[in-house]
Design an enzyme around this catalytic site. Structure first.
Site, PDB file in Angstrom:
ATOM      1  N   THR A  57      44.471   0.279  36.429  1.00 23.74           N
ATOM      2  CA  THR A  57      45.319   1.414  36.800  1.00 23.74           C
ATOM      3  C   THR A  57      45.503   1.460  38.315  1.00 23.74           C
ATOM      4  OG1 THR A  57      44.505   2.591  34.870  1.00 23.74           O
ATOM      5  CG2 THR A  57      45.646   3.904  36.527  1.00 23.74           C
ATOM      6  N   LYS A  85      30.984  15.562  50.585  1.00 26.29           N
ATOM      7  CA  LYS A  85      30.607  16.679  51.475  1.00 26.29           C
ATOM      8  C   LYS A  85      30.834  18.018  50.787  1.00 26.29           C
ATOM      9  CE  LYS A  85      32.178  14.175  55.570  1.00 26.29           C
ATOM     10  NZ  LYS A  85      33.217  14.174  56.611  1.00 26.29           N
ATOM     11  N   ARG A 106      42.695   9.682  39.886  1.00 26.15           N
ATOM     12  CA  ARG A 106      41.798   9.568  38.726  1.00 26.15           C
ATOM     13  C   ARG A 106      40.528  10.342  39.048  1.00 26.15           C
ATOM     14  NH1 ARG A 106      40.106   4.240  35.442  1.00 26.15           N
ATOM     15  NH2 ARG A 106      42.172   4.696  34.628  1.00 26.15           N
TER      16      ARG A 106
HETATM   17  C1  NCD Z   1      41.258   3.066  30.210  1.00 26.09           C
HETATM   18  C2  NCD Z   1      40.801   4.330  30.909  1.00 26.09           C
HETATM   19  O1  NCD Z   1      40.449   4.296  32.090  1.00 26.09           O
HETATM   20  O2  NCD Z   1      40.815   5.347  30.228  1.00 26.09           O
HETATM   21  N1  NCD Z   1      41.422   1.987  31.092  1.00 26.09           N
HETATM   22  C3  NCD Z   1      42.629   1.836  31.720  1.00 26.09           C
HETATM   23  O3  NCD Z   1      43.049   2.691  32.462  1.00 26.09           O
HETATM   24  N2  NCD Z   1      43.349   0.753  31.420  1.00 26.09           N
HETATM   25  C4  NCD Z   1      40.459   2.719  29.040  1.00 26.09           C
HETATM   26  C5  NCD Z   1      38.967   2.587  29.194  1.00 26.09           C
HETATM   27  O4  NCD Z   1      38.422   2.731  30.295  1.00 26.09           O
HETATM   28  O5  NCD Z   1      38.341   2.319  28.183  1.00 26.09           O
END
Ligand code: NCD
Length: 314
Positions: A57, A85, A106
């Site tokens: 990603t 922090k 994320r």
């Molecule tokens: C997925 C996630 O991060 O949810 N990976 C990704 O983004 N391709 C799937 C996973 O981590 O299993």
């Protein structure tokens, strides 16, 4: 259809089926003529804020921006940000939005990206919020199904593995439920069945059906798509449960003999043990193509959120 300019993408329902089709058409054009877009986002900056590990990603977003001629800033672990922090996500995002044109996040907490978007002047893209949603993986998955099967409706889709914590599954089900004639086969151990809000997404869909089963072998022969997932170790409360459940399903060449000639095998990756390496050589295995599609659809998404999607084709 409204423009996506300035919008955020937090969960699959944020875009209509028509808006997704526009993105997939754009991704197809970009794949055919990448040279046309190589400077399309010149002078734009993408901030990539990853509070959780990622390979595909993060790198597909970053390469997508670089292939559009834009620049990337950011971090790949919470430890190198001011989160250590004690800074809130709201403050981090408000600050980063002063420097960048689009922010990708994320984060391990469900809902964190929505809080981020409420505090951002630039578009925010959810690159995975805990066990909740992962809408750009879903764009990747839908583009792959469209390319491999030629349609997004009237499909039998098996989802196998950790359906409880797997955010890619939650997002894929929500997104697919708006197409007609989708039948889901939800294949998981008893402890890892889909949350009830995912079942509600199916029930609210356009005449979709679902079957819950523990038995992959019994379902595989009926499927158009088999979407495998890993057991999400990092979301378990104890290691013993993970160890007990982690190898519940292993797709191997023997099991593939029970599948139809046109079934495709997908996986968001990373894989652990759930698909044997011998399956990689099977032409029905499309998970590495899927990873590549992710970069193209993210290029399309970045252009659309920045309102730059028309210019390269003039
Ligand atoms: C997925 C996630 O991060 O949810 N990976 C990704 O983004 N391709 C799937 C996973 O981590 O299993």
């Amino acid at each position: 259809m409204g423009s996506l300019k300035g919008r955020s993408l937090l969960e699959p329902g944020d875009f209509t089926a028509e808006e997704r089709t526009m993105l997939f058409d754009l991704a197809d054009r970009i794949t055919e003529e990448p040279g046309r877009v190589s400077a399309a986002a010149a002078s734009k900056i993408l901030a990539s804020l990853f509070f959780e590990p990622s390979t595909r990603t993060r790198l597909s977003f970053e390469t997508a921006m670089l292939r559009l001629g834009g620049q990337v800033v950011g971090f790949s672990e919470a430890a190198s940000s001011s989160a250590v922090k004690g800074e809130s996500i709201a403050d981090t995002v408000r600050t980063v939005g002063c420097y960048s044109d689009i922010t990708v996040i994320r984060h391990p907490k469900e809902g964190s990206c929505r809080v981020a978007a409420q505090n951002s002047d630039v578009p925010v893209v959810n690159a995975g919020d805990g066990g909740h949603h992962h809408p750009t993986q879903t764009l990747t998955d839908l583009l792959t199904i469209r390319r491999e099967k030629g349609r997004l409706d009237h499909l039998k889709i098996g989802l196998c593995g950790d359906l409880k914590f797997g955010r890619t599954v939650h997002s894929l089900v929500k997104a697919m439920s708006v197409y007609e004639g989708i039948e889901f086969f939800l294949i998981s151990p008893e402890e890892l069945t889909v949350p009830s809000y995912v079942i509600r997404d199916i029930e609210r869909g356009r005449g979709c059906g679902y079957t819950e089963t523990r038995n992959m072998g019994a379902a595989i022969g009926a499927l158009d798509v088999l979407y495998m997932t890993r057991v999400q170790r990092e979301r378990f409360f104890n290691e013993e449960d993970y160890i007990r459940l982690k190898d519940s399903y292993i797709l191997d060449a023997e099991k593939m003999r029970g599948a139809g000639r046109d079934m495709i095998v997908m996986h968001p990756l990373p894989r652990v043990n759930e698909i044997a390496a011998e399956v990689d050589a099977d032409p029905r295995a499309v998970y590495f193509k899927q990873a590549k599609n992710g970069m193209y659809v993210r290029m399309a998404l970045i252009l659309a959120l920045l309102g730059l999607e028309e210019e390269p084709w003039k």
